[in-house]
Scaffold this active site. Structure first.
Site, PDB file in Angstrom:
ATOM      1  N   GLY A   1       0.797  -1.225   0.000  1.00  0.00           N
ATOM      2  CA  GLY A   1       0.000   0.000   0.000  1.00  0.00           C
ATOM      3  C   GLY A   1       0.832   1.279   0.000  1.00  0.00           C
ATOM      4  O   GLY A   1       0.293   2.374   0.076  1.00  0.00           O
TER       5      GLY A   1
ATOM      6  N   ARG B   1      22.516  -4.024 -42.539  1.00  0.00           N
ATOM      7  CA  ARG B   1      21.231  -4.346 -43.172  1.00  0.00           C
ATOM      8  C   ARG B   1      21.064  -3.553 -44.465  1.00  0.00           C
ATOM      9  O   ARG B   1      21.148  -2.319 -44.473  1.00  0.00           O
ATOM     10  CB  ARG B   1      20.100  -3.997 -42.194  1.00  0.00           C
ATOM     11  CG  ARG B   1      18.713  -4.094 -42.754  1.00  0.00           C
ATOM     12  CD  ARG B   1      18.278  -5.516 -42.915  1.00  0.00           C
ATOM     13  NE  ARG B   1      16.873  -5.589 -43.303  1.00  0.00           N
ATOM     14  CZ  ARG B   1      16.319  -6.665 -43.859  1.00  0.00           C
ATOM     15  NH1 ARG B   1      17.062  -7.747 -44.070  1.00  0.00           N
ATOM     16  NH2 ARG B   1      15.057  -6.657 -44.181  1.00  0.00           N
TER      17      ARG B   1
ATOM     18  N   GLN C   1      12.779  -0.125 -33.821  1.00  0.00           N
ATOM     19  CA  GLN C   1      12.297   0.346 -35.126  1.00  0.00           C
ATOM     20  C   GLN C   1      13.384   0.247 -36.196  1.00  0.00           C
ATOM     21  O   GLN C   1      13.109  -0.179 -37.319  1.00  0.00           O
ATOM     22  CB  GLN C   1      11.809   1.806 -34.987  1.00  0.00           C
ATOM     23  CG  GLN C   1      10.879   2.257 -36.095  1.00  0.00           C
ATOM     24  CD  GLN C   1       9.538   1.524 -36.077  1.00  0.00           C
ATOM     25  OE1 GLN C   1       9.140   0.972 -35.062  1.00  0.00           O
ATOM     26  NE2 GLN C   1       8.870   1.480 -37.210  1.00  0.00           N
TER      27      GLN C   1
ATOM     28  N   GLY D   1      13.570  -3.150 -37.321  1.00  0.00           N
ATOM     29  CA  GLY D   1      12.368  -3.659 -37.989  1.00  0.00           C
ATOM     30  C   GLY D   1      11.936  -4.981 -37.375  1.00  0.00           C
ATOM     31  O   GLY D   1      11.984  -5.158 -36.151  1.00  0.00           O
TER      32      GLY D   1
ATOM     33  N   GLU E   1      12.735   3.245  -7.908  1.00  0.00           N
ATOM     34  CA  GLU E   1      13.420   4.342  -7.199  1.00  0.00           C
ATOM     35  C   GLU E   1      12.757   5.701  -7.485  1.00  0.00           C
ATOM     36  O   GLU E   1      13.417   6.733  -7.601  1.00  0.00           O
ATOM     37  CB  GLU E   1      14.913   4.334  -7.505  1.00  0.00           C
ATOM     38  CG  GLU E   1      15.534   3.009  -7.061  1.00  0.00           C
ATOM     39  CD  GLU E   1      16.947   3.087  -6.605  1.00  0.00           C
ATOM     40  OE1 GLU E   1      17.386   4.152  -6.180  1.00  0.00           O
ATOM     41  OE2 GLU E   1      17.602   2.038  -6.646  1.00  0.00           O
TER      42      GLU E   1
HETATM   43  N1  CAA Z   1      16.824  14.090   1.744  1.00  0.00           N
HETATM   44  C1  CAA Z   1      16.647  14.217   3.082  1.00  0.00           C
HETATM   45  N2  CAA Z   1      15.435  14.436   3.647  1.00  0.00           N
HETATM   46  C2  CAA Z   1      14.373  14.528   2.823  1.00  0.00           C
HETATM   47  C3  CAA Z   1      14.487  14.404   1.430  1.00  0.00           C
HETATM   48  C4  CAA Z   1      15.778  14.186   0.885  1.00  0.00           C
HETATM   49  N3  CAA Z   1      15.963  14.049  -0.422  1.00  0.00           N
HETATM   50  N4  CAA Z   1      13.265  14.525   0.879  1.00  0.00           N
HETATM   51  C5  CAA Z   1      12.403  14.730   1.880  1.00  0.00           C
HETATM   52  N5  CAA Z   1      13.091  14.734   3.068  1.00  0.00           N
HETATM   53  C6  CAA Z   1      12.533  14.965   4.385  1.00  0.00           C
HETATM   54  C7  CAA Z   1      11.799  16.296   4.400  1.00  0.00           C
HETATM   55  O1  CAA Z   1      12.678  17.352   4.691  1.00  0.00           O
HETATM   56  C8  CAA Z   1      10.760  16.090   5.453  1.00  0.00           C
HETATM   57  O2  CAA Z   1      11.317  16.265   6.736  1.00  0.00           O
HETATM   58  P1  CAA Z   1      10.844  17.490   7.689  1.00  0.00           P
HETATM   59  O3  CAA Z   1       9.338  17.348   7.800  1.00  0.00           O
HETATM   60  O4  CAA Z   1      11.559  17.276   8.941  1.00  0.00           O
HETATM   61  O5  CAA Z   1      11.250  18.712   6.928  1.00  0.00           O
HETATM   62  C9  CAA Z   1      10.420  14.609   5.345  1.00  0.00           C
HETATM   63  O6  CAA Z   1      11.528  13.992   4.684  1.00  0.00           O
HETATM   64  C10 CAA Z   1       9.156  14.387   4.573  1.00  0.00           C
HETATM   65  O7  CAA Z   1       9.350  14.905   3.277  1.00  0.00           O
HETATM   66  P2  CAA Z   1       8.124  15.201   2.301  1.00  0.00           P
HETATM   67  O8  CAA Z   1       7.152  16.097   2.984  1.00  0.00           O
HETATM   68  O9  CAA Z   1       8.707  15.664   1.007  1.00  0.00           O
HETATM   69  O10 CAA Z   1       7.474  13.758   2.172  1.00  0.00           O
HETATM   70  P3  CAA Z   1       6.285  13.224   1.264  1.00  0.00           P
HETATM   71  O11 CAA Z   1       5.486  12.285   2.046  1.00  0.00           O
HETATM   72  O12 CAA Z   1       5.618  14.363   0.569  1.00  0.00           O
HETATM   73  O13 CAA Z   1       7.068  12.296   0.198  1.00  0.00           O
HETATM   74  C11 CAA Z   1       8.143  11.797  -1.879  1.00  0.00           C
HETATM   75  C12 CAA Z   1       7.992  12.741  -0.670  1.00  0.00           C
HETATM   76  C13 CAA Z   1       9.217  12.485  -2.704  1.00  0.00           C
HETATM   77  C14 CAA Z   1       6.880  11.639  -2.666  1.00  0.00           C
HETATM   78  C15 CAA Z   1       8.640  10.421  -1.375  1.00  0.00           C
HETATM   79  O14 CAA Z   1       7.630   9.713  -0.726  1.00  0.00           O
HETATM   80  C16 CAA Z   1       9.203   9.577  -2.500  1.00  0.00           C
HETATM   81  O15 CAA Z   1      10.361   9.744  -2.899  1.00  0.00           O
HETATM   82  N6  CAA Z   1       8.403   8.587  -3.018  1.00  0.00           N
HETATM   83  C17 CAA Z   1       8.899   7.620  -3.952  1.00  0.00           C
HETATM   84  C18 CAA Z   1       9.428   6.436  -3.200  1.00  0.00           C
HETATM   85  C19 CAA Z   1      10.494   5.699  -3.939  1.00  0.00           C
HETATM   86  O16 CAA Z   1      11.299   6.277  -4.667  1.00  0.00           O
HETATM   87  N7  CAA Z   1      10.565   4.393  -3.708  1.00  0.00           N
HETATM   88  C20 CAA Z   1      11.589   3.608  -4.267  1.00  0.00           C
HETATM   89  C21 CAA Z   1      11.676   2.356  -3.496  1.00  0.00           C
HETATM   90  S1  CAA Z   1      13.277   1.622  -3.516  1.00  0.00           S
HETATM   91  C22 CAA Z   1      13.476   0.924  -5.014  1.00  0.00           C
HETATM   92  O17 CAA Z   1      12.732   1.100  -5.922  1.00  0.00           O
HETATM   93  C23 CAA Z   1      14.719   0.168  -5.110  1.00  0.00           C
HETATM   94  C24 CAA Z   1      14.760  -0.802  -6.211  1.00  0.00           C
HETATM   95  O18 CAA Z   1      13.978  -1.684  -6.304  1.00  0.00           O
HETATM   96  C25 CAA Z   1      15.836  -0.717  -7.186  1.00  0.00           C
END
Ligand code: CAA
Length: 380
Positions: A129, A269, A337, A340, A364
């Site tokens: 989720g 080709r 493409q 082909g 990511e």
């Molecule tokens: N570095 C440090 N801190 C950060 C940050 C960063 N880049 N980005 C946000 N924060 C901090 C913020 O400062 C904030 O802290 P404070 O409240 O103390 O200021 C806190 O984190 C919350 O930040 P947001 O309000 O921006 O959080 P959000 O809920 O709005 O989410 C989002 C932000 C960018 C959408 C985030 O949820 C996100 O990146 N989502 C995508 C998740 C993702 O990339 N998943 C990948 C999974 S791993 C994977 O895929 C690996 C693989 O298989 C290869």
């Protein structure tokens, strides 16, 4: 501004190119076809020091940093994107955050095992989720004396089937806003209550491992916390800033492989009495691919360079991933493409590149999440 690589960086790039050509390329089609985890490729990568780029020398790594890692990942992904993501996750989503956020005890225990590839790492943030909305995760970690007890099910765990060490994000404080009460734990395979679940079958990067992770009354020592309790979301996000550069490098490598295969095929080709490379319709495709690749390369290397200098790079990493993943998909589509009918057959590698490119716009952080991060920076 200096666009030249250092001697060390050139050596890494050349060694990675040789490794990709000799070790990965001959096996890449079979790794994909059989969904076979690239164990031999990983062993050979470990022998070359490719699992310890982000581990300082005092903990057994090379400490060569992100730019060197990025150069290596571009070469690796030109040959085998399954190996590419496996290496990227181990280096940037596991070794990197342990070196940056681990206690001295955790670093001394794990980095000398991870850097030479004696142990493999995995990063476990997402759940059924909570994908894009990473802070909505529901796995809990309840304090019990000098331990935490983890409960929940994680998903999309790259390297899950083979990893020895997992960075697991769990909720330690449900009373505060979602991003505030999350903690990062280092969990060892074999800990009672820890189980790797189903392995996913995928469209591309089929040799890489993607699993579920099940935690039931899983007790881990409080000393295994990375960073501070309740401050794990920052660790997750800071880590992903680096990981996104790795995936951008993957996308760039796939794009380069698409161009290389297309140039070769276009010269060989023949249609209408000449090589198809003589036709403007094909030349424009090759030119478009080449110029997009060059633009993506500058973005990807700049993001890695900033990270090595300890400068902010959240915006730059997202821009690099957005552009490089678009480029990979454009190049993959055009490569098919140019080929082909042949491009639609498994006999030619562009079919695999086409499938592998797709994930770079998803994991990511999807393209939409990169745009969210970028737009927040623009509007700041
Ligand atoms: N570095 C440090 N801190 C950060 C940050 C960063 N880049 N980005 C946000 N924060 C901090 C913020 O400062 C904030 O802290 P404070 O409240 O103390 O200021 C806190 O984190 C919350 O930040 P947001 O309000 O921006 O959080 P959000 O809920 O709005 O989410 C989002 C932000 C960018 C959408 C985030 O949820 C996100 O990146 N989502 C995508 C998740 C993702 O990339 N998943 C990948 C999974 S791993 C994977 O895929 C690996 C693989 O298989 C290869």
């Amino acid at each position: 501004m200096d666009f030249h690589l250092t001697e060390d960086q050139r050596m890494v790039r050349d060694a990675a190119r040789e490794y990709a050509r000799e070790v990965l390329a001959p096996r890449a089609a079979a790794v994909d076809r059989d969904s076979a985890f690239p164990e031999e490729g990983l062993r050979a990568a470990a022998e070359r020091g490719f699992l310890g780029f982000l581990v300082p020398e005092e903990y057994g790594g090379s400490g060569l940093g992100n730019l060197a890692l990025t150069l290596a990942l571009i070469e690796v992904n030109r040959a085998c994107a399954s190996t590419g993501v496996t290496l990227s996750v181990h280096n940037s989503l596991v070794c990197g955050p342990i070196a940056a956020h681990g206690s001295e005890e955790v670093k001394r225990r794990w980095l000398p095992l991870l850097a030479p590839g004696k142990k493999l790492g995995a990063y476990s943030l997402s759940e059924a989720g909570s994908g894009s909305d990473a802070a909505a995760l529901r796995t809990t970690a309840a304090r019990d004396g000098d331990h935490f007890v983890l409960d929940g099910t994680k998903m999309w765990v790259t390297n899950g089937s083979h990893a020895d060490v997992f960075l697991v994000f769990a909720r330690t404080n449900p009373a505060v806003s979602p991003a505030k009460g999350i903690t990062c734990f280092l969990v060892e395979r074999g800990t009672p209550g820890f189980r790797v679940g189903k392995s996913e079958e995928k469209l591309g990067i089929r040799g890489s491992s993607t699993t579920e992770l099940i935690l039931e009354d899983c007790r881990v020592p409080a000393a295994s916390v990375l960073g501070k309790v309740d401050e794990g979301f920052r660790v997750a996000m800071h880590t992903l800033d680096g990981g996104r550069i790795g995936i951008a490098a993957q996308a760039l490598g796939i794009a380069e492989a698409c161009l290389e295969a297309s140039v070769k095929y276009a010269k060989e080709r023949r249609q209408f009495g000449r090589p198809i490379a003589d036709f403007e319709a094909i030349r424009w495709k090759l030119a478009e691919m080449a110029s997009r690749i060059e633009a993506a390369r500058l973005l990807v290397l700049r993001a890695a360079w900033l990270k090595d200098r300890g400068e902010p790079h959240t915006f730059e990493a997202s821009v690099a991933k957005l552009e490089a993943s678009r480029t990979a998909n454009l190049c993959a589509r055009e490569a098919v493409q140019v080929h082909g009918g042949a491009g639609y057959l498994v006999d030619f590698p562009v079919e695999r590149y086409f499938r592998d490119a797709r994930i770079t716009e998803i994991y990511e952080g999807t393209t939409e999440i990169q745009k969210l991060v970028i737009s927040r920076h623009v509007l700041r």
